[in-house]
Design a protein around this motif. Structure first.
Motif, PDB file in Angstrom:
ATOM      1  N   ARG A  82      -2.679   7.226   5.065  1.00  0.00           N
ATOM      2  CA  ARG A  82      -1.543   8.109   4.757  1.00  0.00           C
ATOM      3  C   ARG A  82      -0.221   7.481   5.200  1.00  0.00           C
ATOM      4  O   ARG A  82       0.776   7.502   4.477  1.00  0.00           O
ATOM      5  CB  ARG A  82      -1.739   9.461   5.447  1.00  0.00           C
ATOM      6  CG  ARG A  82      -2.675  10.388   4.715  1.00  0.00           C
ATOM      7  CD  ARG A  82      -2.864  11.695   5.447  1.00  0.00           C
ATOM      8  NE  ARG A  82      -3.592  12.658   4.615  1.00  0.00           N
ATOM      9  CZ  ARG A  82      -4.140  13.760   5.081  1.00  0.00           C
ATOM     10  NH1 ARG A  82      -4.038  14.057   6.370  1.00  0.00           N
ATOM     11  NH2 ARG A  82      -4.781  14.583   4.273  1.00  0.00           N
ATOM     12  N   ARG A  83      -0.211   6.924   6.425  1.00  0.00           N
ATOM     13  CA  ARG A  83       1.033   6.326   6.919  1.00  0.00           C
ATOM     14  C   ARG A  83       1.412   5.073   6.133  1.00  0.00           C
ATOM     15  O   ARG A  83       2.597   4.797   5.906  1.00  0.00           O
ATOM     16  CB  ARG A  83       0.883   6.003   8.411  1.00  0.00           C
ATOM     17  CG  ARG A  83       1.019   7.239   9.310  1.00  0.00           C
ATOM     18  CD  ARG A  83       0.919   6.879  10.769  1.00  0.00           C
ATOM     19  NE  ARG A  83      -0.440   6.595  11.169  1.00  0.00           N
ATOM     20  CZ  ARG A  83      -0.815   5.619  11.985  1.00  0.00           C
ATOM     21  NH1 ARG A  83       0.085   4.793  12.469  1.00  0.00           N
ATOM     22  NH2 ARG A  83      -2.064   5.456  12.310  1.00  0.00           N
ATOM     23  N   ALA A  84       0.408   4.310   5.683  1.00  0.00           N
ATOM     24  CA  ALA A  84       0.704   3.121   4.878  1.00  0.00           C
ATOM     25  C   ALA A  84       1.365   3.523   3.562  1.00  0.00           C
ATOM     26  O   ALA A  84       2.335   2.890   3.117  1.00  0.00           O
ATOM     27  CB  ALA A  84      -0.582   2.332   4.628  1.00  0.00           C
ATOM     28  N   VAL A  85       0.844   4.592   2.949  1.00  0.00           N
ATOM     29  CA  VAL A  85       1.431   5.064   1.686  1.00  0.00           C
ATOM     30  C   VAL A  85       2.825   5.635   1.937  1.00  0.00           C
ATOM     31  O   VAL A  85       3.768   5.372   1.176  1.00  0.00           O
ATOM     32  CB  VAL A  85       0.511   6.124   1.037  1.00  0.00           C
ATOM     33  CG1 VAL A  85       1.194   6.750  -0.183  1.00  0.00           C
ATOM     34  CG2 VAL A  85      -0.818   5.495   0.638  1.00  0.00           C
ATOM     35  N   ASP A  86       2.993   6.410   3.022  1.00  0.00           N
ATOM     36  CA  ASP A  86       4.320   6.960   3.351  1.00  0.00           C
ATOM     37  C   ASP A  86       5.324   5.832   3.620  1.00  0.00           C
ATOM     38  O   ASP A  86       6.498   5.932   3.236  1.00  0.00           O
ATOM     39  CB  ASP A  86       4.225   7.868   4.583  1.00  0.00           C
ATOM     40  CG  ASP A  86       3.552   9.191   4.273  1.00  0.00           C
ATOM     41  OD1 ASP A  86       3.417   9.512   3.077  1.00  0.00           O
ATOM     42  OD2 ASP A  86       3.163   9.897   5.221  1.00  0.00           O
ATOM     43  N   ALA A  87       4.870   4.772   4.280  1.00  0.00           N
ATOM     44  CA  ALA A  87       5.758   3.638   4.545  1.00  0.00           C
ATOM     45  C   ALA A  87       6.206   2.994   3.240  1.00  0.00           C
ATOM     46  O   ALA A  87       7.364   2.580   3.097  1.00  0.00           O
ATOM     47  CB  ALA A  87       5.041   2.608   5.427  1.00  0.00           C
TER      48      ALA A  87
ATOM     49  N   ARG B 270       4.512  -0.946  10.600  1.00  0.00           N
ATOM     50  CA  ARG B 270       4.058  -1.670  11.802  1.00  0.00           C
ATOM     51  C   ARG B 270       3.114  -0.799  12.640  1.00  0.00           C
ATOM     52  O   ARG B 270       2.178  -1.296  13.265  1.00  0.00           O
ATOM     53  CB  ARG B 270       5.268  -2.098  12.643  1.00  0.00           C
ATOM     54  CG  ARG B 270       6.098  -3.190  11.995  1.00  0.00           C
ATOM     55  CD  ARG B 270       7.137  -3.771  12.953  1.00  0.00           C
ATOM     56  NE  ARG B 270       8.012  -4.711  12.256  1.00  0.00           N
ATOM     57  CZ  ARG B 270       9.184  -4.402  11.730  1.00  0.00           C
ATOM     58  NH1 ARG B 270       9.641  -3.165  11.851  1.00  0.00           N
ATOM     59  NH2 ARG B 270       9.902  -5.291  11.098  1.00  0.00           N
ATOM     60  N   SER B 271       3.348   0.521  12.634  1.00  0.00           N
ATOM     61  CA  SER B 271       2.467   1.405  13.414  1.00  0.00           C
ATOM     62  C   SER B 271       1.059   1.414  12.820  1.00  0.00           C
ATOM     63  O   SER B 271       0.067   1.557  13.542  1.00  0.00           O
ATOM     64  CB  SER B 271       3.045   2.822  13.468  1.00  0.00           C
ATOM     65  OG  SER B 271       2.814   3.539  12.266  1.00  0.00           O
TER      66      SER B 271
ATOM     67  N   GLU C 163       1.098  -4.424   5.449  1.00  0.00           N
ATOM     68  CA  GLU C 163       1.681  -5.773   5.440  1.00  0.00           C
ATOM     69  C   GLU C 163       2.442  -6.025   4.140  1.00  0.00           C
ATOM     70  O   GLU C 163       3.499  -6.667   4.151  1.00  0.00           O
ATOM     71  CB  GLU C 163       0.566  -6.804   5.629  1.00  0.00           C
ATOM     72  CG  GLU C 163      -0.020  -6.811   7.037  1.00  0.00           C
ATOM     73  CD  GLU C 163      -1.224  -7.726   7.175  1.00  0.00           C
ATOM     74  OE1 GLU C 163      -1.631  -7.992   8.315  1.00  0.00           O
ATOM     75  OE2 GLU C 163      -1.769  -8.164   6.132  1.00  0.00           O
ATOM     76  N   GLU C 164       1.924  -5.512   3.026  1.00  0.00           N
ATOM     77  CA  GLU C 164       2.640  -5.676   1.749  1.00  0.00           C
ATOM     78  C   GLU C 164       3.933  -4.870   1.756  1.00  0.00           C
ATOM     79  O   GLU C 164       4.941  -5.297   1.179  1.00  0.00           O
ATOM     80  CB  GLU C 164       1.741  -5.234   0.587  1.00  0.00           C
ATOM     81  CG  GLU C 164       0.605  -6.180   0.285  1.00  0.00           C
ATOM     82  CD  GLU C 164       1.086  -7.598  -0.006  1.00  0.00           C
ATOM     83  OE1 GLU C 164       2.161  -7.766  -0.600  1.00  0.00           O
ATOM     84  OE2 GLU C 164       0.374  -8.550   0.383  1.00  0.00           O
TER      85      GLU C 164
ATOM     86  N   SER D 171       6.361 -12.578   4.683  1.00  0.00           N
ATOM     87  CA  SER D 171       4.973 -12.198   4.934  1.00  0.00           C
ATOM     88  C   SER D 171       4.708 -12.129   6.438  1.00  0.00           C
ATOM     89  O   SER D 171       5.149 -12.993   7.196  1.00  0.00           O
ATOM     90  CB  SER D 171       4.029 -13.219   4.296  1.00  0.00           C
ATOM     91  OG  SER D 171       2.689 -12.927   4.646  1.00  0.00           O
ATOM     92  N   VAL D 172       3.984 -11.091   6.858  1.00  0.00           N
ATOM     93  CA  VAL D 172       3.614 -10.966   8.277  1.00  0.00           C
ATOM     94  C   VAL D 172       2.153 -11.337   8.494  1.00  0.00           C
ATOM     95  O   VAL D 172       1.619 -11.157   9.586  1.00  0.00           O
ATOM     96  CB  VAL D 172       3.862  -9.526   8.783  1.00  0.00           C
ATOM     97  CG1 VAL D 172       5.327  -9.182   8.716  1.00  0.00           C
ATOM     98  CG2 VAL D 172       3.031  -8.516   8.005  1.00  0.00           C
TER      99      VAL D 172
END
Length: 224
Positions: A131-136, A146-147, A202-203, A212-213
């Protein structure tokens, strides 16, 4: 022409969000199929997987068309290129949910193994990461991305904890081997979903910053 391209990018983003929403629903149903021992939720996960596969093909084609016809550059190019990487990550999350749901259908009629709340926690933490990846992605939020990456260690720790307990149960009582073996596959799939959420985060950082990280040890200059 520019406005038309902007609309196409907006549609691409909306379609990606629709796919992410469907995947989130699959994760939630996967979680309840195990915790609530719901066969109906497990079967619903399998039903939703086809829709995710169809969205993957549609988004792949949309990205290829935009690259071929619009020759994007800078942030627009990063958005399309990253979408091409995020879409298969979401599709694989759907596949992992399907794998877990199949195990739930096998495990649900059997007596549960005592694992405390660790099985609930690994599912909830993984869902939170996706969920947080999509919100980011939606909000262009680098800190949130990063979280997500940082949370991967928590899921890895839960995986090790549960895996160790399942091995202990199998050694103590051979009658638990079948159930524990299925649960080891379940937690491995949760751990992989967390890895996919990390890849998405990361994307997102690449879209925002153009850097890129991944594999930071390859980007650190040697000392001296």
């Amino acid at each position: 022409m520019a406005r038309h391209f902007d609309n196409e990018l907006r549609d691409l983003k909306f379609s990606l969000l629709a796919m992410a929403g469907q995947v989130e629903e699959m994760i939630l149903l996967t979680h309840t199929s195990l915790l609530d021992r719901s066969d109906a939720d497990a079967r619903r996960v399998n039903d939703l997987d086809k829709g995710v596969d169809e969205l993957e093909l549609r988004l792949d084609q949309a990205c290829i068309d935009l690259l071929a016809l619009r020759a994007p550059f800078a942030s627009d190019l990063r958005l399309i290129a990253s979408t091409l990487k995020i879409v298969p990550e979401l599709e694989r999350i759907g596949d992992h949910c399907t794998n877990i749901a199949r195990r739930a259908l096998i495990l649900n009629p059997m007596p549960p193994l005592e694992l405390g709340d660790a099985l609930r926690r690994i599912g909830e933490e993984t869902l939170s990461m996706v969920r947080r990846a999509v919100d980011a992605f939606v909000n262009g939020d680098a800190e949130l991305a990063r979280s997500v990456i940082a949370s991967d260690d928590s899921v890895d720790a839960l995986y090790v904890l549960i895996n160790r307990e399942l091995l202990r149960l199998m050694l103590a009582d051979p009658m638990t081997i079948e159930r524990a073996s299925h649960l080891i596959i379940v937690i491995k799939n949760w751990e992989r979903i967390a890895d996919q959420a990390t890849n998405i985060a990361e994307e997102v950082l690449f879209i925002i910053g153009g850097v890129s990280v991944k594999h930071p040890y390859l980007q650190t200059p040697p000392e001296g």
